[in-house]
Structures are given as C-alpha cells and as structure tokens.
Design a protein around this motif. Structure first.
Motif, mmCIF file in Angstrom:
data_model
loop_
_atom_site.group_PDB
_atom_site.id
_atom_site.type_symbol
_atom_site.label_atom_id
_atom_site.label_comp_id
_atom_site.label_asym_id
_atom_site.label_seq_id
_atom_site.Cartn_x
_atom_site.Cartn_y
_atom_site.Cartn_z
ATOM 1 N N ALA A 1 0.822 -1.209 0.000
ATOM 2 C CA ALA A 1 0.000 0.000 0.000
ATOM 3 C C ALA A 1 0.860 1.264 0.000
ATOM 4 O O ALA A 1 0.497 2.260 -0.618
ATOM 5 N N SER A 2 1.996 1.217 0.662
ATOM 6 C CA SER A 2 2.855 2.405 0.706
ATOM 7 C C SER A 2 3.849 2.454 -0.446
ATOM 8 O O SER A 2 4.467 3.486 -0.676
ATOM 9 N N TRP A 3 3.998 1.367 -1.156
ATOM 10 C CA TRP A 3 5.006 1.319 -2.207
ATOM 11 C C TRP A 3 4.632 2.169 -3.431
ATOM 12 O O TRP A 3 5.444 2.952 -3.915
ATOM 13 N N ALA A 4 3.435 2.060 -3.926
ATOM 14 C CA ALA A 4 3.069 2.730 -5.184
ATOM 15 C C ALA A 4 3.236 4.246 -5.090
ATOM 16 O O ALA A 4 3.884 4.857 -5.943
ATOM 17 N N TYR A 5 2.673 4.862 -4.065
ATOM 18 C CA TYR A 5 2.797 6.317 -3.955
ATOM 19 C C TYR A 5 4.208 6.727 -3.544
ATOM 20 O O TYR A 5 4.722 7.738 -4.018
ATOM 21 N N GLY A 6 4.865 5.938 -2.723
ATOM 22 C CA GLY A 6 6.252 6.225 -2.366
ATOM 23 C C GLY A 6 7.146 6.245 -3.604
ATOM 24 O O GLY A 6 7.983 7.126 -3.783
#
Length: 136
Positions: free
Chosen positions: A44-49
């Motif tokens: 969940a945090s990977w794409a926007y990060g």
C-alpha cells in the motif's frame, strides 16, 4: 497512519538514504523495489512512495531551485539531509501533484520535521512551504 503518510515516510527514507550515501536516488529506489516484491504487506505504501521518488528525480532541478529561492539565508547544502528530503517531497506535491492539497503537503512535511529533525526544522519547513504555496 494513512497509506499516503506511510508512502511519504517511505519516500523520505529513500531520498534521505540516497543523500547520505551520495548515490543517485534511482539506485535506492531500485533496491527498495526488490524489497517491496518480498514484502507484500507493505504494498500500500510502495506505489505512492515510488511515485514521489520518481517525481522528485524527474523534477529535481526545478524542485531544488524552488527550495533555494524560498529558503532565505539557507543553501540546500547547509540544510540537514532530513530537511532537504522533506522539502523535496512537499515541493513536488505542491507543484506537481494536483491530487494533494497544498495544506496537506505542508502539514505532512511539518509533522515529519517535528518527529524526525531538529527543534527549528518544523518552523523553517512551514515557512518555506508556505512561501512556495503562496507563489504558485
């Protein structure tokens, strides 16, 4: 903590690591991509990060110029590495990501500075980002 807040923290970690190690941010991003594939619970945090780091890389000249022009009395080199990374993320969000309201980008940056940087960093970052947002 929201998924976007986690993603900002993840991007901050990557940009900070690249800065401290003196390596291109894309190298750290590539290493994190390998890690992301083995830790699906952090997806969940990977794409926007990843989007943030790629955006900062792509617009690094404009972002650093914007920071330098609004950080009166401070050069980028003189700022703590944490503050540089926080500012780069927030300036990218303010100038190049229409999905994030300026007030949210500023609040998230100030919160990160409060938790992760010096006693004076939150006020400094708030002032710089407020000036950036006002000059749009």
């Amino acid at each position: 903590m929201s998924a976007r807040s986690k993603a900002r923290k993840r991007a901050l970690d990557m940009l900070y690591a690249a800065d401290l190690r003196g390596v291109p941010a894309i190298e750290v991003l590539d290493q994190e991509a390998v890690r992301a594939r083995t830790q699906p619970e952090r997806e969940a945090s990977w794409a926007y990060g990843r989007e943030i780091v790629l955006g900062v890389i792509e617009r690094s000249g404009e972002i650093d110029e914007t920071i330098a022009s609004h950080a009166r009395g401070w050069t980028l080199e003189r700022m703590p590495a944490t503050d540089r990374a926080i500012l780069r993320i927030a300036v990218w969000e303010i100038l190049f990501n229409d999905e994030v309201p300026d007030s949210v980008a500023i609040a998230e940056a100030v919160e990160s500075a409060t938790v992760l940087s010096t006693d004076d960093s939150a006020g400094f970052i708030n002032g710089v980002l407020g000036a950036v947002a006002a000059s749009r």
